[in-house]
Scaffold this active site. Structure first.
Site, mmCIF file in Angstrom:
data_model
loop_
_atom_site.group_PDB
_atom_site.id
_atom_site.type_symbol
_atom_site.label_atom_id
_atom_site.label_comp_id
_atom_site.label_asym_id
_atom_site.label_seq_id
_atom_site.Cartn_x
_atom_site.Cartn_y
_atom_site.Cartn_z
ATOM 1 C CB ALA A 137 -0.890 0.009 1.239
ATOM 2 C CE LYS A 138 5.403 4.964 -0.094
ATOM 3 N NZ LYS A 138 6.528 4.170 0.415
ATOM 4 N N GLY A 139 0.462 5.773 0.793
ATOM 5 C CA GLY A 139 -0.403 6.934 0.970
ATOM 6 C C GLY A 139 0.385 8.205 0.714
#
Ligand code: NAD
Length: 454
Positions: A137-139
């Protein structure tokens, strides 16, 4: 099927999810070119290459080439002067086939959905290559933290967290620090999430301060992991520590730690750099002195102002093309490109940064016989110790530093051995080998689980 994802602030950033899959021949039609080849394009080419080499079916490729879920939020923040500013934030979950999604949150004015998507996929491969039970994931939030007060960053962080809570959780998606975020940011995220849940949930983020359940050894874990990989590679290729020269680009959390650890292990670090430029001493730099200088009690100082016996000032470009045994790009992405790859003289490159080598440059380096250890293996130490932090939080039982470092070394060494063997067995470079290993593991998880509801 076309699904439209709007970022909230610009029509230019509306992405058609069906358009982000590269063709299997290795082109990346959806990749928006920014400065030269984008991270997204490089990552897509790499996936296409690995899928082909690993004999993965087109059905599985169709799944792996797209993120599972993307959330784009418009974050209103009451600024210190009382007016409201709306920021755009993203959280992308690439794949949860092997476990909860895991990945950092960055605050940067140039952050885009496309970049966040590419970094989320990189996390999937990174977790798979070191065989920890996570997906990627990445934000990101598009903001310039340098222009914001601490109070504004806190409000931004709390509101962003509240807006992505529907997809966060210790069993679903666990953020960590990335560019311009740190332990304090994680503490605010953890507190906000806990307020919504009604009880304290330390395991919803990693990279927390130790007092809040963070792990010992997390801060220098990525650099330590890179150092372990450098030492494994050198020993595999028969180098003696005393005869090796090393150059490190970037003297931050990763570059600073890897330079210090390798220096302590008796390797000669001849050049290091930061955003202001580099320093060089053919006899080896006094890394302890350089660290003391840069990490002064008054704050971080730049290397351009460092003075030391026998030290020469160089540019970042000179560092990248220096005649050394090992080059460790540990600053930012896109540093070794088609423009300078031909001039690289290092015998080995170990990628501390995410995406420092474009795929065009990668081909040039391969043709020159330069051994490249890819980011998804080399800089995985951070997520490995994040995994340890999560395990410690789940058990409410904490390890001492020796236990953390010993387990980190075990996992990194095993992953290096597996990638090395894959590379020998398939007669491919280490990057392709790492991707084959990672993609096969993820594909196998998807196949064994089956495609719901079948
Ligand atoms: P950092 O901000 O602590 O340090 C970055 C360093 O790079 C600084 O010394 C900075 O001056 C230098 N730098 C910035 N721009 C530069 C430029 N244009 N040219 C040369 N030097 C430049 O960041 P970090 O946490 O050390 O991360 C470095 C890289 O490693 C990033 O690509 C990051 O995504 C990756 N990474 C970090 C971690 C981690 O745990 N920190 C984990 C995996 C990957």
């Amino acid at each position: 099927m076309h699904r439209t994802v709007a970022t909230g602030d610009s029509a230019a950033e509306v992405a058609m999810v069906d358009d982000i899959k590269p063709s299997i021949e290795g082109r990346a039609p959806g990749g928006r070119e920014t400065s030269g080849e984008s991270l997204h394009s490089s990552a897509s080419v790499q996936l296409a290459r690995a899928v082909e080499a690993a004999g993965i079916s087109n059905d599985i490729y169709e799944i792996l080439a797209r993120p599972e879920r993307e959330l784009v939020v418009s974050i209103p923040v009451v600024m210190e002067d009382g007016h409201v500013k709306v920021f755009t934030g993203y959280r992308v979950q690439h794949c949860s086939a092997r476990g909860p999604c895991k990945g950092g949150i960055r605050y940067h004015p140039d952050a885009t959905l496309e970049e966040t998507r590419a970094l989320a996929a990189l996390m999937t491969w990174k977790c798979a290559v070191v065989n920890i039970p996570y997906g990627g994931a990445k934000g990101a939030v598009r903001c310039d933290p340098g222009t914001l007060s601490q109070e504004e960053i806190k409000r931004l962080t709390r509101r962003y967290t509240a807006m992505i809570i529907p997809i966060l959780g210790p069993k679903t998606d666990i953020p960590a620090p990335d560019i311009n975020t740190n332990g304090q940011t994680m503490a605010w995220i953890m507190d906000t999430y806990s307020m919504f849940m009604g009880y304290t949930v330390p395991d919803v983020v990693t990279g927390k301060p130790v007092d809040l359940g963070g792990s010992l050894g997390r801060r220098e874990a990525t650099g330590r992991g890179v150092a372990i990989i450098v030492m494994q590679l050198l020993s595999r290729l028969g180098y003696l520590a005393s005869e090796v020269t090393i150059a490190v680009q970037g003297f931050g959390k990763v570059g600073g730690a890897v330079a210090s650890i390798l220096d302590n292990e008796g390797y000669k670090v001849v050049a290091v750099s930061d955003v202001s430029g580099g320093i060089y001493n053919p006899q080896g730099l006094d890394i302890k002195d350089v660290s003391r200088y840069v990490y002064s009690p008054e704050g971080i100082r730049l290397l351009k102002d460092y003075e030391g016996k026998g030290v020469e000032h160089i540019t970042n470009e000179e560092l990248l093309t220096m005649d050394v045994d090992v080059l460790i790009p540990a600053a930012i992405e896109g540093q070794i490109t088609s423009k300078n790859a031909d001039s690289v003289k290092a015998r080995m490159i170990v990628e501390g940064a995410n995406g420092p080598t474009t795929s065009e440059a990668d081909s040039i380096l391969r043709d020159k016989g330069i051994v490249v250890v890819p980011d998804i293996l080399a800089n995985a130490g951070g997520v490995v110790v994040s995994y340890f932090e999560w395990v410690q939080n789940l058990q409410s039982y904490f390890w001492d530093l020796g236990e953390v470092n010993q387990n980190l070394a075990r996992i990194m060494t095993k992953a290096f051995d597996e990638v090395w063997h894959m590379s020998q067995e398939r007669n491919v470079d280490l990057r392709t080998a790492a991707y084959i290993l990672a993609v096969k593991r993820v594909a196998s998880a998807i196949e064994q689980r089956g495609i719901f509801p079948y």
